[in-house]
Design a protein around this motif. Structure first.
Motif, short mmCIF file in Angstrom:
data_model
loop_
_atom_site.label_atom_id
_atom_site.label_comp_id
_atom_site.label_asym_id
_atom_site.label_seq_id
_atom_site.Cartn_x
_atom_site.Cartn_y
_atom_site.Cartn_z
N VAL A 1 44.22 35.48 46.63
CA VAL A 1 44.03 36.93 45.89
C VAL A 1 45.25 37.34 45.09
O VAL A 1 44.89 37.49 43.86
CB VAL A 1 43.68 37.99 46.83
N SER A 2 46.33 36.81 45.68
CA SER A 2 47.44 37.05 44.76
C SER A 2 47.54 36.08 43.67
O SER A 2 48.06 36.70 42.29
CB SER A 2 48.79 36.65 45.66
N CYS A 3 47.19 34.86 43.70
CA CYS A 3 47.19 33.71 42.76
C CYS A 3 46.16 34.50 41.59
O CYS A 3 46.37 34.38 40.51
CB CYS A 3 46.70 32.55 42.85
N LEU A 4 44.80 34.95 41.98
CA LEU A 4 43.96 35.45 41.34
C LEU A 4 44.63 36.54 40.24
O LEU A 4 44.11 36.99 39.32
CB LEU A 4 42.71 35.83 42.09
N SER A 5 45.36 37.55 40.79
CA SER A 5 45.90 38.70 39.93
C SER A 5 47.32 38.44 39.34
O SER A 5 47.63 39.45 38.88
CB SER A 5 45.88 39.86 41.07
N ASN B 1 53.70 39.87 48.53
CA ASN B 1 54.53 40.87 49.47
C ASN B 1 54.09 42.46 49.41
O ASN B 1 54.10 43.05 50.46
CB ASN B 1 56.08 40.70 48.89
N GLN B 2 53.62 42.89 48.06
CA GLN B 2 53.30 43.90 48.00
C GLN B 2 51.91 44.24 48.81
O GLN B 2 51.59 45.12 49.35
CB GLN B 2 53.22 44.46 46.41
N ILE B 3 51.19 43.29 48.60
CA ILE B 3 49.72 43.22 49.21
C ILE B 3 49.84 43.31 50.75
O ILE B 3 49.12 44.03 51.37
CB ILE B 3 48.74 42.37 48.70
N ARG B 4 50.67 42.40 51.42
CA ARG B 4 50.89 42.15 52.57
C ARG B 4 51.49 43.74 53.29
O ARG B 4 51.06 44.19 54.41
CB ARG B 4 51.92 41.22 53.08
N GLN B 5 52.32 44.51 52.53
CA GLN B 5 52.77 45.72 52.99
C GLN B 5 51.62 46.62 52.97
O GLN B 5 51.60 47.40 53.81
CB GLN B 5 54.11 46.12 52.19
N LYS C 1 55.22 21.54 35.45
CA LYS C 1 54.99 21.29 34.27
C LYS C 1 53.88 19.93 34.13
O LYS C 1 52.79 19.84 33.44
CB LYS C 1 56.14 20.46 33.57
N GLU C 2 53.89 19.23 35.20
CA GLU C 2 52.74 18.13 35.15
C GLU C 2 51.62 18.57 35.43
O GLU C 2 50.61 18.00 34.97
CB GLU C 2 53.36 17.09 36.26
N LEU C 3 51.37 19.63 36.38
CA LEU C 3 50.00 20.25 36.46
C LEU C 3 49.68 21.35 35.52
O LEU C 3 48.67 21.69 35.88
CB LEU C 3 50.19 20.46 38.17
N ALA C 4 50.68 21.60 34.69
CA ALA C 4 50.08 22.76 33.66
C ALA C 4 50.01 23.73 34.53
O ALA C 4 48.96 24.56 34.52
CB ALA C 4 49.01 22.31 32.84
N LEU C 5 51.13 24.26 35.45
CA LEU C 5 51.18 25.55 36.10
C LEU C 5 52.27 26.37 35.82
O LEU C 5 53.41 25.78 35.35
CB LEU C 5 51.33 25.19 37.68
N SER C 6 52.35 27.66 35.68
CA SER C 6 53.22 28.45 35.46
C SER C 6 54.31 28.76 36.59
O SER C 6 53.78 29.46 37.53
CB SER C 6 52.69 29.88 34.59
N ASN C 7 55.69 28.29 36.44
CA ASN C 7 56.48 28.42 37.48
C ASN C 7 56.87 30.00 37.57
O ASN C 7 56.92 30.58 38.71
CB ASN C 7 57.89 27.79 36.98
N ARG C 8 56.74 30.64 36.21
CA ARG C 8 57.01 31.94 36.30
C ARG C 8 55.89 32.90 37.11
O ARG C 8 56.16 33.97 37.68
CB ARG C 8 57.30 32.60 35.00
N GLY C 9 54.87 32.30 36.83
CA GLY C 9 53.59 32.96 37.32
C GLY C 9 53.63 32.76 38.78
O GLY C 9 53.39 33.95 39.57
N PHE C 10 54.25 31.68 39.22
CA PHE C 10 54.15 31.61 40.87
C PHE C 10 55.04 32.58 41.44
O PHE C 10 54.99 33.11 42.40
CB PHE C 10 54.58 30.28 41.27
N LYS C 11 56.31 33.06 40.72
CA LYS C 11 57.40 33.91 41.30
C LYS C 11 56.52 35.22 41.33
O LYS C 11 56.69 36.21 42.22
CB LYS C 11 58.44 34.04 40.57
N ASN C 12 55.66 35.59 40.39
CA ASN C 12 55.06 36.68 40.40
C ASN C 12 53.98 36.80 41.29
O ASN C 12 53.48 37.86 42.11
CB ASN C 12 54.32 37.18 38.94
N VAL C 13 53.38 35.72 41.96
CA VAL C 13 52.54 35.55 42.86
C VAL C 13 53.38 35.91 44.29
O VAL C 13 52.64 36.98 45.18
CB VAL C 13 51.81 34.25 43.14
N PHE C 14 54.51 35.70 44.38
CA PHE C 14 55.21 36.04 45.66
C PHE C 14 55.45 37.59 45.61
O PHE C 14 55.21 38.33 46.53
CB PHE C 14 56.70 35.31 45.66
N LYS C 15 55.55 38.12 44.57
CA LYS C 15 55.79 39.55 44.34
C LYS C 15 54.60 40.49 44.77
O LYS C 15 54.45 41.24 45.60
CB LYS C 15 55.99 40.05 43.00
N VAL C 16 53.55 39.73 44.26
CA VAL C 16 52.35 40.41 44.44
C VAL C 16 51.77 40.38 45.86
O VAL C 16 51.55 41.35 46.81
CB VAL C 16 51.08 39.92 43.74
#
Length: 820
Positions: free
Chosen positions: A607-611, A689-693, A672-687
């Motif tokens: 769900v964090s990835c989706l948001s 953590n927030q959802i867990r709380q 880069k190789e998998l065309a994923l956003s590094n920065r996006g994943f950092k946001n996934v962690f934030k989301v």
DNA sequence: GAGCACTGC
């Protein structure tokens, strides 16, 4: 001649500048002249030439630089560049033949008023600017802060006061303040540069015993304003002046002036309906009419009846004040002048049939004929921008040397932050930035140095079709207000010019204001929020803009299907919990079901990835297959179960990098190789953590997770993979079915899919890992209509799960009937 | 067998 002409549709128009090949590229030889062509371009060029006759293989154009004499190109009109004997030639066209060129009418003589020629609002009578000494009003202990550096802060604030006093709004301080204090609700129209967002709240500080809230539609704006105002007011950021946005709160109970996003204030309303901590609420940028701003205005209208000590100020940049005023029982309208420079306006004589082509011509024309200053181009989307940038890069070295060298720069949201930052870098002399941007440059990003604006008059707009339950992205004309906003970008530092790629008649036909977002959006979240706040009669609520009965009923139905509402339309315990989570109701429902199924920790990751937006990027078309293959090989489970499980696998891989020290560059390379956003994943962690709380709070189970990471902004995430249970994929997917039960389709014998709700034909999007495979049933999170109806983000489900999870919606036997 | 503007909790 096989080569087609430069035209965005490449269908051979009449008004052309350069010739391109079948792929839409300029011939490799065009660049070879400048030794800039690379080998891959040469290879492609050769490949394309195969099978053509000797004659056809000849270079269709050669740039003959001798023909580019200065006398030919400094004129303001774009030259027709035609082909003669295989040579490119710029023709000087000083006669009145308009067939092949763009002609602008300068109408600025008649319309010099930057406020526009219609709907001009009169200033209130008795509106006499006055100058007031700031410290004579505010010289009290307010300026002292807890940390004792009073003098430094004060001297800094004193220096800033000189600048503040030059702001238009400051000159009318007394008048404005007395009116704002007299009224319960005031509509304040202030143009850009009036200083309303920074000054008005400060003017009101001495007269407010409680906190002043100022809402903004965007997080960066809230943070930047708070930072600036804290300096001006001689406060530490987070002390007397602070801000509050998602993942970042710099305010305390002592804060007297708080800038916050409108989403944040809505959150506060959910917690404390009457907002007792505020004595004044200011809604800024109300003209943008975002869903959240509109909702706020509705809530505040009702709150005013309950809170007689509350003052409300609606601040807007454009002249739609009447609507706001009527909504608040004919509230007084104040008008504050702006400090923008004059922007001359130019229109086309006849409508452009190809926006990219017309746009490129205009850029070249401005570059050749106008004084120094950067060019900002508004185009509808990434496609047009990338195409224009590509063509400009090829053309730029061969344009006349007398004009500045064009440096094209794209600007849109899905670009990496590093690429976006390029528009702010200074250039060497004799160069001219050409920034090709989406709507992001209309409000979110301000680029300095812009003197010329080219406005395509178009934008992309997402339209929700509640009848179909899907959204489409359309290219649509902008409004007059938006055209005004865009042209204003040319006059921020000095006088400028705007070149509108449409006729004056077209302009006059545009709607005055942009349609409010709420009337074309899915309102399922707003409706759940209203229900949460105990508002039963959704249809007759105080909507600033009524979304329409059909749309509301569709939302109520969706909420009922999610079991957020019961048979009588009252909110359930589940609905109550869903409203608290900072997610779309569907995703909230999924989390709650996942907790029940004992797979919450894994579902939270998905769900964090989706948001998070732009996490999984669209690779360029030439490497698309390669990237898909890599993803497929890496995500074994995802290949079998679909894209949701792929997200989980990718997330777990990303997590592993965090366990190895010094793996940052490796991780970036992997992304880069998998065309994923590094920065996006950092946001996934934030989301995450927030959802867990939130889930800990909702379940009242402190030990729900072994470890809840504290959210911090540094890059050294030390998340560990310590799940209590292995993944139970059927449980995970069944949890998702509880939110997306309507987004399901049954596989037909002919390999097509039909939706369970309406039986419509739907195709698996080719970006999906299960594209091309025959399955009994699928579930998808997105349904988009482009060339046809596509299911995106697809998972494999079993028919029996549909009965199990959807018996309350799908009629008994219906699934089987569809399957037969 | 493919295109997606911009925000917010």
């Amino acid at each position: 001649m096989s080569a087609q002409r430069l035209h965005s549709k490449f269908d051979g128009g009449n008004d052309l500048i350069l010739e391109v090949d079948n792929q839409g590229n300029l011939p490799a030889e065009f660049n070879a002249d400048n030794h800039k062509v690379n080998t891959s371009q040469r290879k492609r060029s050769r490949k394309r030439s195969r099978g053509k006759s000797q004659d056809q293989q000849q270079n269709p154009i050669e740039v003959d630089k001798k023909k580019l004499e200065p006398s030919e190109i400094i004129q303001t009109e774009t030259k027709e560049i035609s082909k003669q004997n295989g040579h490119l030639k710029l023709q000087n066209d000083n006669n009145n033949n308009n067939n092949n060129k763009i002609t602008y009418n300068n109408i600025s003589k008649n319309l010099r008023d930057s406020r526009g020629n219609s709907n001009k609002l009169k200033k209130p009578k008795n509106f006499k600017p006055k100058t007031v000494d700031f410290f004579s009003d505010d010289e009290d202990s307010n300026l002292k802060d807890t940390k004792g550096n009073y003098i430094d802060l004060k001297s800094k604030a004193e220096n800033l006061l000189k600048i503040r006093k030059s702001l238009p709004v400051y000159k009318a301080k007394d008048e404005i303040v007395s009116r704002l204090l007299k009224n319960r609700v005031t509509i304040l129209i202030g143009e850009t540069g009036s200083g309303k967002s920074t000054q008005i709240p400060q003017f009101l500080l001495p007269s407010n015993n409680k906190c002043i809230a100022v809402t903004q539609p965007r997080r960066v704006a809230a943070i930047n304003l708070a930072t600036r105002v804290a300096e001006e007011a001689g406060s530490y950021l987070g002390d007397k002046v602070g801000y509050s946005v998602r993942f970042d709160n710099k305010s305390t109970h002592n804060t007297k002036l708080k800038y916050l996003t409108d989403g944040m204030l809505l959150r506060e309303i959910i917690i404390q309906t009457n907002l007792p901590q505020y004595s004044t609420i200011i809604i800024d940028e109300a003209h943008e009419r975002t869903v959240l701003t509109d909702l706020l205005m509705g809530f505040l209208k009702e709150l005013l009846e309950r809170r007689s000590d509350l003052n409300l100020i609606i601040m807007s940049a454009t002249l739609d004040a009447e609507k706001f005023s009527k909504f608040y029982n004919n509230a007084e309208i104040l008008f504050v002048e702006g400090k923008n420079f004059k922007v001359d306006r130019y229109y086309l004589n006849s409508s452009a049939d190809d926006i990219v082509d017309t746009c490129l011509k205009s850029i070249i024309q401005i570059n050749n004929g106008e004084q120094e200053g950067d060019i900002l181009v508004f185009l509808p989307g990434q496609e047009e921008i990338d195409k224009s940038v590509g063509l400009l890069e090829r053309i730029a070295p061969d344009l006349p040397k007398e004009a500045p060298l064009i440096v094209p720069l794209p600007l849109y949201a899905s670009l990496s932050p590093a690429d976006q930052a390029k528009v702010f870098l200074p250039l060497k002399a004799r160069r001219r930035k050409v920034i090709l941007a989406t709507n992001i440059a209309e409000t979110s990003v301000t680029v300095p140095g812009v003197r010329y604006v080219i406005d395509s008059g178009l934008r992309k707009v997402k339209v929700w079709r509640h009848q179909l339950g899907l959204s489409t992205l359309l290219t649509a004309p902008i409004s007059k207000a938006a055209a005004m906003q865009r042209s204003g970008r040319a006059g921020r530092e000095r006088e400028g010019k705007v070149f509108r790629l449409y006729t004056e008649d077209d302009y006059l036909k545009l709607p005055n204001q942009t349609e409010p977002e709420i009337s074309r959006s899915n309102v399922i979240s707003p409706v759940l929020m209203l229900k949460k706040l105990g508002i039963d009669d959704i249809l007759n609520w105080s909507w600033l803009e009524h979304p329409g009965e059909d749309s509301l009923i569709s939302s109520l139905t969706q909420l009922y299907q999610l079991k957020a509402l019961n048979d009588s339309g009252t909110i359930t315990k589940l609905g109550d919990d869903m409203a608290i989570l900072p997610l779309e109701p569907q995703l909230s429902a999924i989390l709650i079901k996942a907790h029940e199924f004992g797979c919450l920790e894994h579902v939270i990751d998905i769900v964090s990835c989706l948001s998070v937006d732009n996490l999984i990027l669209n690779p360029q078309s030439d490497i698309r297959d390669e990237v898909n293959e890599k993803r497929r090989n890496l995500c074994i489970l995802g290949s079998k179960h679909g894209d949701l499980i792929m997200l989980k696998e990718l997330f777990d891989y990303y997590l592993q990098f965090n366990q190895i020290s010094d793996s940052k560059s490796e991780r970036a390379q992997w992304c880069k190789e998998l065309a994923l956003s590094n920065r996006g994943f950092k946001n996934v962690f934030k989301v995450r953590n927030q959802i867990r709380q939130y889930m800990v709070t909702l379940t009242k189970d402190k030990h729900l997770f072994e470890k809840i990471e504290q959210s911090d902004d540094n890059d050294d995430d030390d998340d560990k993979i310590n799940y209590s249970k292995p993944m139970d994929i059927p449980s995970i997917l069944k949890s998702f079915l509880s939110g997306f039960i309507s987004n399901t389709a049954i596989g037909m014998p002919d390999r097509s899919y039909r939706t369970t709700t309406t039986g419509q034909l739907i195709s698996v999007h080719p970006s999906s890992l299960i594209f091309g495979e025959k399955k009994d049933a699928i579930m998808y999170t997105d349904y988009v209509y482009t060339t046809k109806g596509y299911a995106r983000n697809v998972s494999v489900i079993e028919l029996s799960w549909l009965q199990e999870m959807g018996s309350h919606i799908l009629a008994p036997g219906k699934v089987n009937a569809v399957a037969e």
